[in-house]
Structure formats: structure tokens, C-alpha cells
Scaffold this motif. Structure first.
Motif, PDB file in Angstrom:
ATOM      1  N   VAL A  27       0.841  -1.207   0.000  1.00 57.11           N
ATOM      2  CA  VAL A  27       0.000   0.000   0.000  1.00 57.11           C
ATOM      3  C   VAL A  27       0.873   1.253   0.000  1.00 57.11           C
ATOM      4  CG1 VAL A  27      -1.710   1.309   1.311  1.00 57.11           C
ATOM      5  CG2 VAL A  27      -1.942  -1.163   1.100  1.00 57.11           C
ATOM      6  N   TYR A  40       0.667   4.018  -2.943  1.00 58.34           N
ATOM      7  CA  TYR A  40       0.398   5.421  -2.644  1.00 58.34           C
ATOM      8  C   TYR A  40       1.525   6.319  -3.153  1.00 58.34           C
ATOM      9  CZ  TYR A  40      -3.597   4.454   0.451  1.00 58.34           C
ATOM     10  OH  TYR A  40      -4.819   4.083   0.956  1.00 58.34           O
ATOM     11  N   CYS A  62       2.782   8.865   2.951  1.00 60.58           N
ATOM     12  CA  CYS A  62       2.277   7.599   2.393  1.00 60.58           C
ATOM     13  C   CYS A  62       2.248   6.518   3.465  1.00 60.58           C
ATOM     14  CB  CYS A  62       3.143   7.158   1.226  1.00 60.58           C
ATOM     15  SG  CYS A  62       3.084   8.246  -0.213  1.00 60.58           S
ATOM     16  N   SER A 102      -1.011   4.584   4.802  1.00 60.03           N
ATOM     17  CA  SER A 102      -1.012   3.132   4.643  1.00 60.03           C
ATOM     18  C   SER A 102      -1.291   2.438   5.974  1.00 60.03           C
ATOM     19  CB  SER A 102       0.327   2.658   4.088  1.00 60.03           C
ATOM     20  OG  SER A 102       0.613   3.278   2.863  1.00 60.03           O
ATOM     21  N   CYS A 118      -4.878   2.916   6.762  1.00 58.78           N
ATOM     22  CA  CYS A 118      -5.691   2.071   5.872  1.00 58.78           C
ATOM     23  C   CYS A 118      -5.730   0.630   6.359  1.00 58.78           C
ATOM     24  CB  CYS A 118      -5.135   2.145   4.444  1.00 58.78           C
ATOM     25  SG  CYS A 118      -5.834   0.938   3.308  1.00 58.78           S
ATOM     26  N   THR A 119      -4.551   0.034   6.565  1.00 59.22           N
ATOM     27  CA  THR A 119      -4.482  -1.382   6.936  1.00 59.22           C
ATOM     28  C   THR A 119      -5.043  -1.624   8.334  1.00 59.22           C
ATOM     29  OG1 THR A 119      -2.180  -1.003   7.585  1.00 59.22           O
ATOM     30  CG2 THR A 119      -2.561  -1.932   5.416  1.00 59.22           C
ATOM     31  N   PHE A 159      -8.751   1.340   1.125  1.00 59.91           N
ATOM     32  CA  PHE A 159      -7.589   1.746   0.333  1.00 59.91           C
ATOM     33  C   PHE A 159      -7.865   3.047  -0.419  1.00 59.91           C
ATOM     34  CE2 PHE A 159      -5.487   1.737  -3.839  1.00 59.91           C
ATOM     35  CZ  PHE A 159      -4.158   1.693  -3.456  1.00 59.91           C
TER      36      PHE A 159
END
Length: 425
Positions: free
Chosen positions: A202, A206, A219, A223, A226-227, A270
Motif C-alpha cells: 500500500v 500510494y 504515504c 497506509s 488504511c491497513t 484503500f
């Protein structure tokens, strides 16, 4: 008593960034792109897995039994296809023929659709800032696939090699090294490793797919958000989800349905944080555009009143442009007629009036949350009126280059500017 130092990050700024992320997420139809990515992923993961197995068995001469042991540590894979049959099929090919080359190209072509979907969705998010040609996206898709296959093969081969070496009696004589084969080389590592690989993937997407060169740490932060958000959501969803009911109703498709839901929601997260990355990276221009398009004070609808109250206070711009924030007393002149001042102004607090030299000229009033002076900024002309503060007033001065860039990037702002300058043509 000293005034508090203005801060860029406040609750107002955070709320505005969330609002902008939600607005552009819906405006860019990213839910549809998340579905496209999830569907493409289902058709791409098996071809990529076949390529990794082919590299390990055919080129790195890894033991098939060891590969089967690694795959068995990931029960999710075993539910959807038989790894043993894939390994046996790869082993049955004795020579590297033209058919194998064609098959490899075809596998990469099948997997390409997944990466193409990701790049299309990222292009839809960053389309204003990054214009890539379709051919470049195709090349980038193939390169990304090859990099993933090579990295995954290298990690698995290193894991297999360490397992083989640590199983020798020589190393068993050193209890100090037990942490290697009891911890690092245990099946638990293989269950945790995919999570770190997803996080790394990811970050790379990004960083590379946006085309706007965001910082690595920005980024990495998005990330991680997101995760971690996805895994928390997945735990909650699976806690309330009755998997046995899906298996009872849909039979063998039960696990596929659950898998598709997991993949779909992962890509929703994502794309949400990809959109958040865009908002953070270009928050200045986006917030400036929202300020310029604020509903006037005369509009009394609920939506207009909410938007005006939500964006009228630009904490971020005030803190970032401290040198361009000015305060005026009642009756004080901001600029005079015929001044060569080509900036635009936003009223943080107070009111401003335009005054002409002739008594017959009608005065124009501007209040909190409104711009003034943008006509001279766009046309690069001398001032036609004198701007005077009616009450204690605080304003932000927006440089002409910055204001023009915002208008160039924002179609709605461009329409408003055209209405303002149309009388001059």
C-alpha cells in the motif's frame, strides 16, 4: 494577555479534511472503483501465485514439500484452490519451452487487469494533478507485477533456505539460536508476514501510483491508517457475520462470498485513504476553493448555512500564511483606487466596503467569509475602487499566482470568476 499562536492542525482543520475526503470520494465514484478492484483481484491472485510457484520450483529449485508447508500456514489460500496440483503441474514441465513463455505472458496479462484497476482508480483521484498516458499505465502495471513476483519469491526462498539450514544438527547444538527456528521460522511468522507485505504494498502504491510525489512518511501514515482500519473493521464484521449460514445457503460459494466482501471493503479503505492522501497533499488549494465558493450570507437554506458555518473559519490558511494576515481598524484603507495591487482578499472577520471617487457610484459591501479584489487579480488591472474596513476587520491576502492556480484547478471557481469578469468584455 498574549494571543494564542495559530495552529495549522485544529479540530476545525481536521473536520474540514474529513468533509473534503468524503465529498471527493463520492464525487469520484470510488465505491464503483473499489468493486472493480475487488473483482479484478479475484482473477489476478491465482495467476500471480502460479508465477511465484513457477519461479520457486523451476528457477530456484525449492522443495515442493516445503512450499506446500508454507501454503498450509495460510489456510485462506487452501480454501480456494489446491496448491499441490499447481506445484505438480509446474514440475511436470521438463524443459523451458516456447509454450511456457506464452503461458507466463498470458498469466501476467491476466494479472494486469488488477493493477490497471488500481491505477485507474488512483488516476480518478489525482486526475487534476497527474495526467498519465494509458500506455504508461500499462507499462507500470507490468513492472509492478514483476516486482511483486520477484520480491515475494525472494522472501519465500529466503524463508525456505533458513528453514533448511536451521534443521541441520550442527545448529541444534547452539540453544542460543533456538529463537530462529522456534520464533522466526515458525508458522506464526507466515501468518503475520502477509500483513506487513500488504502494508508495504500500500505504501508503494500510494507513493508511485498517485503521480504527485507525496512524501514517504505521508504515504506510510495513510497506509498504516488504511491497513489498521481495515483489520479492525474485518474483526468486527467477522464477529457478527454468520459464516455457517453462508455455507448452508450457498454451499461451496460461502467462503468465496466472504472473501469477496473482505477484498471489497479492503479496497474501500484503500481508496478512502488514497483520497485522504490527495486532500492532505493539496489541502491549501482545496480549502481555498471551498472558501471562494462559500454561499453568500443572504442564502438561508440549511445546506448553505451548514457549509458556510463549516468552512468560514480557515485555521489552516491563517496559521500557514501568518505574514499575509492583516488587521484593520474601522475606516482604515486596505488599498486605494489605481493601486497596482493584484492580490485577492478573504475576510476572516469584519466587513469591507468599496468606495468610488464619485458620489453617484454605489458602494459594495463584503462581509465575513467573502472574497473581494479578485477581478483585478485575474485581469491584472489596477484597482477600480478603494477598499475600506467598515469595522475591526481581519483579512487574508492571497497572492495572484496562488489564486489563479486555484481557479485553474477548480472548474466551479472558474465559472464564478468568469461571471465576475464578464462585464469587462
Amino acid at each position: 494577555m498574549k494571543n494564542k499562536k495559530p495552529r495549522k492542525l485544529t479540530f476545525v482543520t481536521f473536520s474540514q479534511s474529513i468533509f473534503l475526503t468524503t465529498k471527493y470520494f463520492l464525487q469520484n465514484r470510488l465505491l464503483s472503483f473499489a468493486g472493480s478492484c475487488a473483482f479484478s483481484f479475484l482473477f489476478s491472485v491465482i495467476p500471480l501465485f502460479m508465477m511465484i510457484v513457477m519461479v520457486l520450483v523451476r528457477f530456484l529449485h525449492a522443495s515442493p514439500k516445503t512450499i506446500s508447508a508454507i501454503v498450509s500456514a495460510m489456510p485462506e489460500l487452501e480454501r480456494y484452490f489446491n496448491s499441490e496440483s499447481v506445484i505438480q503441474s509446474v514440475q511436470s514441465i521438463r524443459t523451458f519451452s516456447s509454450f511456457e513463455i506464452v503461458a507466463s505472458v498470458f498469466i501476467l496479462w491476466m494479472a494486469r487487469r488488477f493493477f490497471a484497476s488500481i491505477f485507474d482508480s488512483m488516476q480518478n483521484i489525482f486526475h487534476i494533478q497527474a495526467q498519465r498516458k494509458a500506455f504508461f499505465n500499462q507499462i507500470l502495471s507490468f513492472v509492478t507485477e514483476l516486482v511483486i513476483v520477484i520480491i515475494a519469491s525472494a522472501i519465500l526462498f529466503a524463508y525456505i533456505s533458513l528453514q533448511t539450514i536451521s534443521s541441520m544438527e550442527f545448529f541444534r547444538q547452539f540453544p542460543q539460536l533456538s529463537f530462529i527456528y522456534q520464533g522466526l521460522l515458525s508458522g506464526e511468522l507466515m501468518e503475520i508476514l502477509p500483513n506487513f507485505l500488504i502494508l508495504a504494498a500500500v505504501i508503494v502504491l500510494y507513493k508511485s501510483a498517485s503521480g504527485t510525489k507525496p512524501s514517504f512518511w505521508l504515504c506510510a501514515l495513510n497506509s498504516l491508517l488504511c491497513t489498521s482500519s481495515f483489520f479492525v473493521f474485518r474483526l468486527i464484521m467477522h464477529y457478527f457475520l454468520n459464516v455457517s449460514q453462508y455455507n448452508l445457503v450457498y454451499g461451496v460459494l460461502g467462503h468465496v462470498i466472504i472473501l469477496f466482501m473482505d477484498i471489497f471493503f479492503f479496497f474501500v479503505f484503500f481508496l478512502v485513504f488514497a483520497q485522504f492522501l490527495y486532500v492532505i497533499q493539496f489541502f491549501d488549494e482545496l480549502l481555498l476553493g471551498e472558501l471562494y465558493l462559500l454561499p453568500s450570507i443572504e442564502e438561508k437554506s440549511l445546506g448553505s448555512s451548514f457549509k458556510r458555518a463549516f468552512f468560514v473559519r480557515p485555521d489552516f490558511l491563517i496559521a500557514k500564511n501568518k505574514s499575509n494576515v492583516f488587521s484593520y481598524k474601522p475606516g482604515e484603507i486596505i488599498y486605494s483606487k489605481n493601486d497596482e495591487d493584484f492580490s485577492a482578499y478573504y475576510i476572516i472577520r469584519g466587513s469591507v466596503k468599496f468606495q468610488g471617487e464619485q458620489a453617484s457610484e454605489k458602494e459594495k459591501l463584503f462581509h465575513r467569509g467573502e472574497f473581494f479584489g479578485e477581478t483585478a487579480c485575474i485581469l491584472n488591472k489596477k484597482r477600480e475602487y478603494t477598499a475600506i474596513a467598515l469595522v475591526s476587520t481581519r483579512i487574508i491576502k492571497i497572492e495572484s499566482e496562488r489564486f489563479r492556480f486555484m481557479v485553474h484547478q477548480n472548474p466551479e471557481a472558474a465559472k464564478k470568476v468568469l461571471k465576475q469578469i464578464s462585464p469587462f468584455f
